[in-house]
Design a protein around this motif. Structure first.
Motif, mmCIF file in Angstrom:
data_model
loop_
_atom_site.group_PDB
_atom_site.id
_atom_site.type_symbol
_atom_site.label_atom_id
_atom_site.label_comp_id
_atom_site.label_asym_id
_atom_site.label_seq_id
_atom_site.Cartn_x
_atom_site.Cartn_y
_atom_site.Cartn_z
ATOM 1 N N UNK A 168 6.817 14.874 3.985
ATOM 2 C CA UNK A 168 6.141 13.777 4.927
ATOM 3 C C UNK A 168 5.772 14.668 6.123
ATOM 4 N N UNK A 169 4.491 15.107 6.170
ATOM 5 C CA UNK A 169 4.060 15.992 7.178
ATOM 6 C C UNK A 169 2.551 15.188 7.655
ATOM 7 N N UNK A 170 2.245 15.691 8.721
ATOM 8 C CA UNK A 170 0.890 15.152 9.293
ATOM 9 C C UNK A 170 -0.040 15.708 8.755
ATOM 10 N N UNK A 171 0.038 16.442 7.716
ATOM 11 C CA UNK A 171 -1.308 17.121 7.002
ATOM 12 C C UNK A 171 -1.192 16.728 5.486
ATOM 13 N N UNK A 172 -0.358 16.056 5.070
ATOM 14 C CA UNK A 172 -0.109 15.801 3.607
ATOM 15 C C UNK A 172 -0.135 14.408 3.304
ATOM 16 N N UNK A 173 -0.968 13.876 2.376
ATOM 17 C CA UNK A 173 -0.978 12.646 2.030
ATOM 18 C C UNK A 173 -0.864 12.472 0.320
ATOM 19 N N UNK A 179 1.417 7.520 1.501
ATOM 20 C CA UNK A 179 2.344 8.557 1.627
ATOM 21 C C UNK A 179 3.616 7.943 1.045
ATOM 22 N N UNK A 180 4.766 8.926 1.415
ATOM 23 C CA UNK A 180 6.079 8.195 0.689
ATOM 24 C C UNK A 180 6.512 6.930 1.213
ATOM 25 N N UNK A 181 6.147 6.534 2.451
ATOM 26 C CA UNK A 181 6.448 5.138 2.943
ATOM 27 C C UNK A 181 5.356 4.007 2.737
ATOM 28 N N UNK A 182 4.171 4.489 2.213
ATOM 29 C CA UNK A 182 2.860 3.472 2.492
ATOM 30 C C UNK A 182 2.312 3.135 1.153
ATOM 31 N N UNK A 183 2.444 2.106 0.492
ATOM 32 C CA UNK A 183 1.704 1.870 -0.721
ATOM 33 C C UNK A 183 0.800 0.556 -0.384
ATOM 34 N N UNK A 184 1.034 0.071 0.694
ATOM 35 C CA UNK A 184 0.105 -1.021 1.160
ATOM 36 C C UNK A 184 -0.001 -1.300 2.584
ATOM 37 N N UNK A 185 -0.977 -1.693 3.202
ATOM 38 C CA UNK A 185 -2.140 -1.855 2.409
ATOM 39 C C UNK A 185 -2.943 -0.789 1.775
ATOM 40 N N UNK A 226 -8.101 8.692 6.977
ATOM 41 C CA UNK A 226 -8.074 8.009 5.634
ATOM 42 C C UNK A 226 -7.883 6.410 6.078
ATOM 43 N N UNK A 227 -8.667 5.404 5.280
ATOM 44 C CA UNK A 227 -8.577 4.202 5.684
ATOM 45 C C UNK A 227 -7.238 3.633 5.301
ATOM 46 N N UNK A 228 -6.742 3.745 4.203
ATOM 47 C CA UNK A 228 -5.460 2.963 3.496
ATOM 48 C C UNK A 228 -4.712 4.232 3.025
ATOM 49 N N UNK A 229 -4.212 5.227 4.064
ATOM 50 C CA UNK A 229 -3.277 6.373 3.495
ATOM 51 C C UNK A 229 -2.396 5.838 2.530
ATOM 52 N N UNK A 263 -2.059 0.988 11.052
ATOM 53 C CA UNK A 263 -2.485 1.342 9.531
ATOM 54 C C UNK A 263 -2.258 -0.006 8.814
ATOM 55 N N UNK A 264 -1.091 -0.975 9.273
ATOM 56 C CA UNK A 264 -0.873 -2.342 8.773
ATOM 57 C C UNK A 264 -1.914 -3.290 9.110
ATOM 58 N N UNK A 265 -2.724 -2.903 10.281
ATOM 59 C CA UNK A 265 -3.664 -3.884 10.481
ATOM 60 C C UNK A 265 -5.119 -3.138 10.755
ATOM 61 N N UNK A 266 -5.254 -2.453 9.690
ATOM 62 C CA UNK A 266 -6.479 -1.591 9.523
ATOM 63 C C UNK A 266 -7.991 -2.202 10.190
ATOM 64 N N UNK A 267 -8.038 -3.419 9.771
ATOM 65 C CA UNK A 267 -9.339 -4.152 10.075
ATOM 66 C C UNK A 267 -9.331 -4.355 11.879
ATOM 67 N N UNK A 268 -8.320 -4.786 12.249
ATOM 68 C CA UNK A 268 -8.197 -4.864 13.753
ATOM 69 C C UNK A 268 -8.486 -3.361 14.239
#
Ligand code: AMO
Length: 432
Positions: free
Chosen positions: A216-221, A426-432, A421-424, A118-123
């Motif tokens: 923080x679950x595998x089915x919630x964003x 969640x609790x930990x992820x606000x970027x990219x 999701x391309x750029x999810x 997810x940090x390197x979605x383009x690749x």
């Protein structure tokens, strides 16, 4: 690049220019191969060192993996090449070189952690499976739109910055709007109802919803895509019919048009779900869950269905199914109750793995609606813009909301919603 040919279209005998990424290089001494990858597939480029210009050979065989190159040459038949043809190069240009160290391996030979991907979605999306998921997502949404148009619904777009929330149970993200408190919208619920009450009658929206859920679950964003429907002169049964049609249309389109992607994902046996989807009442659902013995404590009327209960019931039913007639007390204020006041017209569509949809017939009688706000601890004054329209001829109406990521996730049997999701967010992820 007008004169560019996709790898899949390169025919023997033609001179072509193909452009894409260096997928793989195999240097076998006197001969070397470069596999070039583009959106359509891959093609082999052959270097015969004795017969070819040294610079040309070096440019090709020394290019770092994942560099963008363009190759001009003649396409030749070669049964031993992966696609049955190869290019004998006349010119090569390195359009954009790649670093030799890559954070993940797009050939898919080395597995990477989801967070690295997810940090390197383009690749990551250069992997066949990554690309396939989002091609299927696009086809799924195209089919959903077509199915809604066939059901006479008009696509709408409603505000995502709002003054009040509607979905109790999940928190709001506050923002500052010109010095005033505002929120990111949890659902287009009230807006879609307001438009269904106009002459437009049947509407749908595909757009973002924002849920400040802690879990923080595998089915919630925290930012999801909701596929919403609302129809005037519809009851909950009609709404379920439209829901079933839309879900099945999405599966059918993917089955018909995404063969290559399904193969890349190892889903050759993909089939649309069987219809009609069974409709169990909430009461039947809790009885069946209790009978499985999956839970330590028996469920009683008014309980929410715990995840293990949903799973046990899903295994028991074995396919998509609706749960209808939910207790009025656990459904939101805008859902209409049956005459007994105990049961609501609220329904959920379940995939054996999880909930996909919530919906119901709406309360269109203004006094009942206002009572509902009060019961839910919401201030009817704050929703005046909404309740006011119920004074001017609001027809009976019904609708539902379907999580696009959950539909895709269950369709493709993905383990984690973040894969869908391309750029999810969640609790930990606000970027990219
Ligand atoms: P509800 O809150 O049940 O209903 O949401 C509808 C569907 O949206 C998806 N969804 C989510 N997906 C991923 N992560 C999340 N955090 C998340 N939250 C919701 C689910 C869910 O079933 N206004 C009503 C719909 C209606 O009655 O028309 C509503 O929003 O798939």
């Amino acid at each position: 690049m007008d004169d560019r040919t996709y790898t899949a279209d390169a025919e023997p005998g033609e001179e072509v220019t193909v452009a894409g990424w260096v997928h793989e290089i195999r240097d076998l001494g006197g001969i070397g191969f470069l596999i070039l990858r583009d959106t359509a597939g891959r093609i082999q480029v052959k270097f015969e060192k004795e017969e070819m210009d040294d610079d040309l050979v070096a440019t090709g065989l020394d290019a770092a993996r994942e560099s963008v190159i363009s190759v001009t040459g003649v396409v030749e038949e070669e049964p031993r090449a992966p696609t049955g043809v190869e290019v004998s190069p006349e010119a090569i240009e390195v359009v954009a070189p790649a670093d030799t160290e890559l954070p993940l391996d797009p050939s898919g030979k080395v597995d990477a952690e989801l967070s690295t991907r997810l940090d390197n979605r383009t690749l990551d999306l250069r992997r066949e499976e990554g690309q396939a998921v989002f091609e299927v997502r696009a086809e799924m949404l195209r089919a959903v739109r077509t199915a809604f148009r066939a059901a006479d619904a008009t696509e709408i777009n409603t505000p995502k910055i709002v003054a009040t929330g509607t979905e109790g149970g999940t928190e709001l993200f506050p923002i500052t709007y010109f010095g005033q408190e505002a929120f990111m919208n949890q659902s287009p619920q009230l807006f879609k109802q307001l438009v269904a009450g106009s002459n437009v009658e049947r509407v749908f929206e595909i757009g973002p919803i924002f849920r400040a859920e802690e879990h923080n679950t595998p089915r919630h964003i925290n930012e999801a895509t909701s596929i919403d429907f609302e129809g005037a002169f519809c009851d909950h049964e009609d709404a379920m019919d439209v829901c079933e049609d839309v879900v099945v249309a999405a599966y059918e389109a993917v089955a018909d048009n995404c063969g290559r992607q399904l193969e890349a994902l190892g889903l050759e046996a993909f089939e649309p779900p069987e219809t009609p989807f069974p409709r169990l009442t909430y009461e039947e659902a809790i009885e069946r869950i209790n009978a499985t013995g999956a839970l330590d404590e028996q469920l009683t009327w008014g309980d929410d269905l715990p995840t293990e209960g949903e799973k046990a019931l899903g295994d028991d039913v074995g396919g998509h199914y609706f749960i209808t007639d939910w207790p009025a007390e656990i459904k939101p204020f805008y859902i209409m109750n049956h005459e007994d006041g105990e049961r609501s017209t609220g329904f959920d569509l379940m995939h054996p793995r999880m909930e996909l949809v919530s919906g119901g017939q709406r309360e269109h009688r203004r006094e009942h609606l206002i009572e509902g706000f009060e019961r839910q601890g919401l201030d009817p004054e704050a929703f005046e813009y909404y309740t006011k329209m119920f004074r001017y001829g609001m027809p009976p109406h019904a609708g539902w909301g379907l999580g696009a990521e959950r539909l895709l996730m269950t369709m493709l049997d993905l383990d984690n919603i973040r894969e869908a999701v391309l750029f999810p967010r969640d609790r930990q992820r606000l970027s990219p």
